[in-house]
Write an enzyme that holds these catalytic residues in place. Structure first.
Site, PDB file in Angstrom:
ATOM      1  N   ILE A  75       0.745  -1.325  -0.051  1.00 53.13           N
ATOM      2  CA  ILE A  75      -0.121  -0.247  -0.096  1.00 53.13           C
ATOM      3  C   ILE A  75       0.842   1.148   0.001  1.00 53.13           C
ATOM      4  O   ILE A  75       1.977   1.330   0.655  1.00 53.13           O
ATOM      5  CB  ILE A  75      -0.827  -0.002   1.419  1.00 53.13           C
ATOM      6  CG1 ILE A  75      -1.731   1.117   1.137  1.00 53.13           C
ATOM      7  CG2 ILE A  75      -0.062  -0.192   2.576  1.00 53.13           C
ATOM      8  CD1 ILE A  75      -3.034   1.114   2.132  1.00 53.13           C
ATOM      9  N   GLU A 109       2.760  -7.327   7.053  1.00 50.93           N
ATOM     10  CA  GLU A 109       4.074  -7.037   7.483  1.00 50.93           C
ATOM     11  C   GLU A 109       4.568  -5.821   7.372  1.00 50.93           C
ATOM     12  O   GLU A 109       4.210  -4.850   6.214  1.00 50.93           O
ATOM     13  CB  GLU A 109       5.010  -8.037   6.885  1.00 50.93           C
ATOM     14  CG  GLU A 109       5.058  -9.223   7.413  1.00 50.93           C
ATOM     15  CD  GLU A 109       4.599 -10.374   6.217  1.00 50.93           C
ATOM     16  OE1 GLU A 109       4.687 -10.012   5.055  1.00 50.93           O
ATOM     17  OE2 GLU A 109       4.185 -11.478   6.690  1.00 50.93           O
ATOM     18  N   ASN A 114       9.469   1.769  10.076  1.00 48.60           N
ATOM     19  CA  ASN A 114       8.490   2.781   9.001  1.00 48.60           C
ATOM     20  C   ASN A 114       7.358   3.394   9.843  1.00 48.60           C
ATOM     21  O   ASN A 114       6.622   2.697  10.206  1.00 48.60           O
ATOM     22  CB  ASN A 114       8.037   1.754   8.072  1.00 48.60           C
ATOM     23  CG  ASN A 114       7.102   2.574   7.037  1.00 48.60           C
ATOM     24  OD1 ASN A 114       6.900   3.784   7.355  1.00 48.60           O
ATOM     25  ND2 ASN A 114       6.797   2.194   5.680  1.00 48.60           N
ATOM     26  N   TYR A 121      -1.320   2.211  10.674  1.00 46.21           N
ATOM     27  CA  TYR A 121      -1.998   1.022  11.001  1.00 46.21           C
ATOM     28  C   TYR A 121      -2.566   0.852  12.369  1.00 46.21           C
ATOM     29  O   TYR A 121      -3.418   0.322  12.918  1.00 46.21           O
ATOM     30  CB  TYR A 121      -0.955  -0.173  10.758  1.00 46.21           C
ATOM     31  CG  TYR A 121      -0.444  -0.371   9.622  1.00 46.21           C
ATOM     32  CD1 TYR A 121      -1.436  -0.404   8.429  1.00 46.21           C
ATOM     33  CD2 TYR A 121       0.808  -0.601   9.162  1.00 46.21           C
ATOM     34  CE1 TYR A 121      -0.988  -0.524   7.070  1.00 46.21           C
ATOM     35  CE2 TYR A 121       1.193  -0.686   7.931  1.00 46.21           C
ATOM     36  CZ  TYR A 121       0.230  -0.656   6.994  1.00 46.21           C
ATOM     37  OH  TYR A 121       0.736  -1.023   5.590  1.00 46.21           O
TER      38      TYR A 121
HETATM   39  C1  LIG Z   1       2.718   5.167   5.150  1.00 43.78           C
HETATM   40  C2  LIG Z   1       2.006   5.722   3.971  1.00 43.78           C
HETATM   41  C3  LIG Z   1       1.235   4.729   3.160  1.00 43.78           C
HETATM   42  C4  LIG Z   1       0.964   6.795   4.380  1.00 43.78           C
HETATM   43  O1  LIG Z   1       0.162   7.041   3.387  1.00 43.78           O
HETATM   44  P1  LIG Z   1      -0.468   8.642   3.685  1.00 43.78           P
HETATM   45  O2  LIG Z   1      -1.473   8.844   2.504  1.00 43.78           O
HETATM   46  O3  LIG Z   1       0.330   9.888   3.566  1.00 43.78           O
HETATM   47  O4  LIG Z   1      -1.252   8.466   4.793  1.00 43.78           O
HETATM   48  P2  LIG Z   1      -2.685   9.311   5.560  1.00 43.78           P
HETATM   49  O5  LIG Z   1      -2.686  10.767   5.005  1.00 43.78           O
HETATM   50  O6  LIG Z   1      -3.682   8.390   4.838  1.00 43.78           O
HETATM   51  O7  LIG Z   1      -2.344   9.324   6.930  1.00 43.78           O
HETATM   52  C5  LIG Z   1      -3.093   8.353   7.939  1.00 43.78           C
HETATM   53  C6  LIG Z   1      -2.709   8.131   9.117  1.00 43.78           C
HETATM   54  O8  LIG Z   1      -1.431   7.692   9.275  1.00 43.78           O
HETATM   55  C7  LIG Z   1      -0.396   8.052   9.914  1.00 43.78           C
HETATM   56  N1  LIG Z   1       0.757   8.873   9.327  1.00 43.78           N
HETATM   57  C8  LIG Z   1       0.827   8.860   7.839  1.00 43.78           C
HETATM   58  N2  LIG Z   1       1.922   9.335   7.368  1.00 43.78           N
HETATM   59  C9  LIG Z   1       2.717   9.763   8.921  1.00 43.78           C
HETATM   60  C10 LIG Z   1       3.835  10.025   9.079  1.00 43.78           C
HETATM   61  N3  LIG Z   1       4.809  10.714   7.988  1.00 43.78           N
HETATM   62  N4  LIG Z   1       4.300  10.343  10.296  1.00 43.78           N
HETATM   63  C11 LIG Z   1       3.349   9.900  11.330  1.00 43.78           C
HETATM   64  N5  LIG Z   1       2.236   9.224  11.107  1.00 43.78           N
HETATM   65  C12 LIG Z   1       1.781   9.313   9.771  1.00 43.78           C
HETATM   66  C13 LIG Z   1      -1.205   9.170  11.042  1.00 43.78           C
HETATM   67  O9  LIG Z   1      -1.558   8.364  11.888  1.00 43.78           O
HETATM   68  C14 LIG Z   1      -2.203   9.673   9.954  1.00 43.78           C
HETATM   69  O10 LIG Z   1      -3.359   9.994  10.613  1.00 43.78           O
HETATM   70  P3  LIG Z   1      -3.515  11.759  10.829  1.00 43.78           P
HETATM   71  O11 LIG Z   1      -3.496  12.261   9.439  1.00 43.78           O
HETATM   72  O12 LIG Z   1      -5.031  11.612  11.534  1.00 43.78           O
HETATM   73  O13 LIG Z   1      -2.371  12.086  11.611  1.00 43.78           O
HETATM   74  C15 LIG Z   1       2.951   6.641   2.925  1.00 43.78           C
HETATM   75  O14 LIG Z   1       3.715   7.243   3.728  1.00 43.78           O
HETATM   76  C16 LIG Z   1       3.852   5.782   1.811  1.00 43.78           C
HETATM   77  O15 LIG Z   1       3.123   5.509   0.686  1.00 43.78           O
HETATM   78  N6  LIG Z   1       5.008   5.556   2.472  1.00 43.78           N
HETATM   79  C17 LIG Z   1       5.808   4.625   1.472  1.00 43.78           C
HETATM   80  C18 LIG Z   1       5.262   3.305   1.304  1.00 43.78           C
HETATM   81  C19 LIG Z   1       5.119   2.512   2.699  1.00 43.78           C
HETATM   82  O16 LIG Z   1       5.980   2.582   3.441  1.00 43.78           O
HETATM   83  N7  LIG Z   1       3.990   1.863   2.494  1.00 43.78           N
HETATM   84  C20 LIG Z   1       3.526   1.126   3.637  1.00 43.78           C
HETATM   85  C21 LIG Z   1       4.448  -0.292   3.727  1.00 43.78           C
HETATM   86  S1  LIG Z   1       3.962  -1.445   5.048  1.00 43.78           S
END
Ligand SMILES: CC(C)(COP(=O)(O)OP(=O)(O)OC[C@H]1O[C@@H](n2cnc3c(N)ncnc32)[C@H](O)[C@@H]1OP(=O)(O)O)[C@@H](O)C(=O)NCCC(=O)NCCS
Length: 149
Positions: A75, A109, A114, A121
């Site tokens: 994701i 996983e 991260n 999650y």
């Molecule tokens: C992890 C990832 C999927 C989050 O995607 P995103 O669209 O930015 O996340 P969202 O905006 O939907 O955030 C939802 C919640 O996740 C958490 N979150 C997301 N990014 C965060 C950050 N940089 N630091 C801390 N918490 C974070 C927060 O709890 C957030 O809730 P909030 O907005 O109320 O604080 C994104 O950073 C990504 O694509 N990372 C690289 C790929 C990856 O690591 N995938 C997961 C593999 S297991």
């Protein structure tokens, strides 16, 4: 600020879009386009894509069912769309889909280092149920997370 994301199933026709989103999200840790495409078309695998209000693709997910259990394979959100609710929209949609298909629990996983993904999650009620040492290519440990549906 969270926007309204349109989330819909990914089909074979979306393979290139999904592969380029995955590459943008994971960089050096990308699966690579061929593996992403194979994943999308593998048995029991479902894909999701999230689009912004201009219909630009912003995020993706692949997950699969394993009998009454389900597993998130990957994701991610494009770097330019981070922290705007893309992953949350995808996660909510896939949890709903898995429950509708009769799955009892979702597993995944995550790299123990991260922080963004772990916070995501945790927000959705996942709990740590295991650890896999040196699970990733770079030697990082993985945590196994579970959420009942
Ligand atoms: C992890 C990832 C999927 C989050 O995607 P995103 O669209 O930015 O996340 P969202 O905006 O939907 O955030 C939802 C919640 O996740 C958490 N979150 C997301 N990014 C965060 C950050 N940089 N630091 C801390 N918490 C974070 C927060 O709890 C957030 O809730 P909030 O907005 O109320 O604080 C994104 O950073 C990504 O694509 N990372 C690289 C790929 C990856 O690591 N995938 C997961 C593999 S297991």
């Amino acid at each position: 600020m969270n926007a309204d994301w349109r989330v819909r199933p990914a089909t074979r026709a979306d393979a290139d879009v999904l592969a380029s989103l995955e590459k943008a999200a994971f960089g050096a840790a990308s699966w690579g386009a061929e593996n992403v495409k194979d994943g999308l078309t593998a048995p029991y695998v479902s894909g999701l894509l999230a689009f912004d209000e201009s219909d630009k693709a912003a995020g993706f997910a692949l997950w699969r069912t394993l009998g009454r259990e389900a597993e998130i394979l990957t994701i991610g959100a494009s770097p330019s769309y981070r922290k705007r609710g893309v992953a949350a929209a995808l996660l909510a949609a896939l949890l709903e889909d898995a429950a509708a298909q009769g799955c009892a629990a979702m597993f995944l996983e995550v790299d123990s280092g991260n922080a963004a993904a772990r916070a995501l999650y945790e927000k959705f009620g996942f709990e740590t149920v295991g650890e896999r040492r040196a699970y990733y290519r770079n030697g990082a440990d993985a945590l196994v997370l579970r959420r009942y549906l």
